[in-house]
Design a protein around this motif. Structure first.
Motif, PDB file in Angstrom:
ATOM      1  N   GLU A  43       6.718  72.202 -56.581  1.00  0.00           N
ATOM      2  CA  GLU A  43       8.087  72.477 -55.838  1.00  0.00           C
ATOM      3  C   GLU A  43       9.031  72.994 -56.925  1.00  0.00           C
ATOM      4  O   GLU A  43       8.881  72.383 -58.030  1.00  0.00           O
ATOM      5  CB  GLU A  43       8.492  71.174 -55.191  1.00  0.00           C
ATOM      6  N   ARG A  86      -1.170  67.669 -49.125  1.00  0.00           N
ATOM      7  CA  ARG A  86      -0.545  68.626 -48.269  1.00  0.00           C
ATOM      8  C   ARG A  86      -1.469  68.509 -46.872  1.00  0.00           C
ATOM      9  O   ARG A  86      -2.581  68.165 -46.775  1.00  0.00           O
ATOM     10  CB  ARG A  86      -0.712  69.995 -48.383  1.00  0.00           C
ATOM     11  N   THR A  87      -0.958  68.693 -45.686  1.00  0.00           N
ATOM     12  CA  THR A  87      -1.665  68.978 -44.458  1.00  0.00           C
ATOM     13  C   THR A  87      -1.417  70.302 -43.802  1.00  0.00           C
ATOM     14  O   THR A  87      -0.666  71.239 -44.239  1.00  0.00           O
ATOM     15  CB  THR A  87      -1.001  68.075 -43.369  1.00  0.00           C
ATOM     16  N   VAL A  97      -5.746  69.006 -49.362  1.00  0.00           N
ATOM     17  CA  VAL A  97      -5.350  69.496 -47.946  1.00  0.00           C
ATOM     18  C   VAL A  97      -6.322  68.986 -47.217  1.00  0.00           C
ATOM     19  O   VAL A  97      -7.448  68.916 -46.979  1.00  0.00           O
ATOM     20  CB  VAL A  97      -5.571  70.797 -47.882  1.00  0.00           C
ATOM     21  N   VAL A 134      -4.465  70.341 -55.580  1.00  0.00           N
ATOM     22  CA  VAL A 134      -3.959  70.089 -54.140  1.00  0.00           C
ATOM     23  C   VAL A 134      -4.846  69.651 -53.287  1.00  0.00           C
ATOM     24  O   VAL A 134      -5.713  70.430 -52.861  1.00  0.00           O
ATOM     25  CB  VAL A 134      -2.874  71.623 -53.569  1.00  0.00           C
ATOM     26  N   LEU A 150      -1.831  78.019 -44.546  1.00  0.00           N
ATOM     27  CA  LEU A 150      -0.870  76.930 -45.399  1.00  0.00           C
ATOM     28  C   LEU A 150       0.070  77.733 -46.538  1.00  0.00           C
ATOM     29  O   LEU A 150      -0.892  78.412 -47.382  1.00  0.00           O
ATOM     30  CB  LEU A 150      -1.875  76.084 -46.217  1.00  0.00           C
TER      31      LEU A 150
END
Length: 295
Positions: free
Chosen positions: A159, A178-179, A291, A289, A186
């Motif tokens: 970010e 994350r989703t 997911v 990450v 994504l």
């Protein structure tokens, strides 16, 4: 994630041929021919370093000799680190070619003697390969500073104003969550800052230098296929952009998932030293990450 060949093939690893029990030279991976598919994968011990709290960390990558065959090898008998494993955060998805410093393993302060070791065994296409990870003094590395030119790895953020990471310290335990869903891509964004130092003593400055930081994405774990819009997304320069000029930039891509489940994506930011730091084990940064993908 890093599909092109490294600029220098200087490998700091110890490797044992599990099938034959033969210890290979500490300065090279087992000298086996590459094939399109059907051959082995060997872990690569890049070296070890001390952390501020006094513990030690192993920096580990791998060599997949299959030039076109990426392999998924679940944690278990065919992909295990011992003792303490079998799961110590290693990948289960193996890209073709040499992948430098993909993850780290931190060992406790009392893991000190040369006799103590971990072993990583990978069985690919029926061929077992095992490497030892140990605190040998010849394999101390400095992945956070290239002392010759005081170069440091990029600072990488998921970010723009979020926390940054620096150096090849990717750990599953610190991965950002994350989703996503199977039906929608994504978005993946990376921001980086870097000192943009160029190690002129080890390589000639090209007439048209690459961006000070280059970004790479890959699947690290997961049940299905991951398709990136661009696994090597172009670098957008936000500030700087020249040699020895402080740099700030970003990269944007997307990922699609073939089926629901839990995935881990891996990101690398390389500075001018390139893949594996040009064999000097500095200066690049990694992050992961997690997911969770729904149908």
């Amino acid at each position: 994630m890093r599909s092109h060949s490294p600029r220098w093939i200087v490998v700091r690893c110890l490797a044992a041929l599990a099938a034959g029990g033969v210890l290979v030279s500490a300065q090279q991976l087992p000298n086996e021919p590459r094939r399109e598919f059907g051959t082995s994968i060997t872990g690569a011990f890049e070296g070890w370093y001390e952390t501020p709290d006094g513990s030690r960390s192993f920096l580990v990558g791998y060599m997949n000799r299959n030039t076109t065959q990426a392999l998924d090898i679940p944690i278990g008998p065919n992909n295990r680190i011992e003792p303490g494993g079998p799961d110590m955060g290693q990948p289960t998805h193996f890209l073709p070619g040499r992948q430098w410093g993909m993850f780290t393993i931190t060992v406790p302060k009392d893991f000190t003697t040369a006799d103590q070791r971990l072993t990583w065994t990978i069985v690919a296409n029926g061929q077992p390969m095992t490497i030892p990870l140990r605190l040998h003094p010849d394999y101390v590395v400095s992945p956070f500073t290239d002392t010759a030119v005081k170069n440091t790895p990029p600072v990488l953020r998921l970010e723009e104003q979020g926390p940054g990471v620096q150096g090849p310290v990717a750990l599953l335990s610190t991965a950002v969550a994350r989703t996503a869903s199977v039906s929608s891509p994504l978005p993946l964004l990376l921001w980086a800052t870097d000192d943009a130092k160029f190690a002129s003593g080890t390589m000639a400055l090209p007439r048209t230098p690459p961006p000070p930081v280059e970004f790479f994405w890959s699947k690290y774990r997961g049940p299905g296929e991951v398709t990136f819009e661009k696994a090597h997304p172009p670098t957008e320069v936000l500030a700087g952009g020249g040699v020895n000029v402080p740099f700030r930039g970003k990269a944007t891509t997307t990922a699609r998932f073939s089926e629901a489940g839990e995935y881990v994506l891996h990101a690398t930011a390389n500075d001018y030293t390139g893949q594996g730091g040009g064999g000097e084990v500095c200066c690049w940064t990694t992050t992961m990450v997690k997911v969770s993908v729904t149908p």
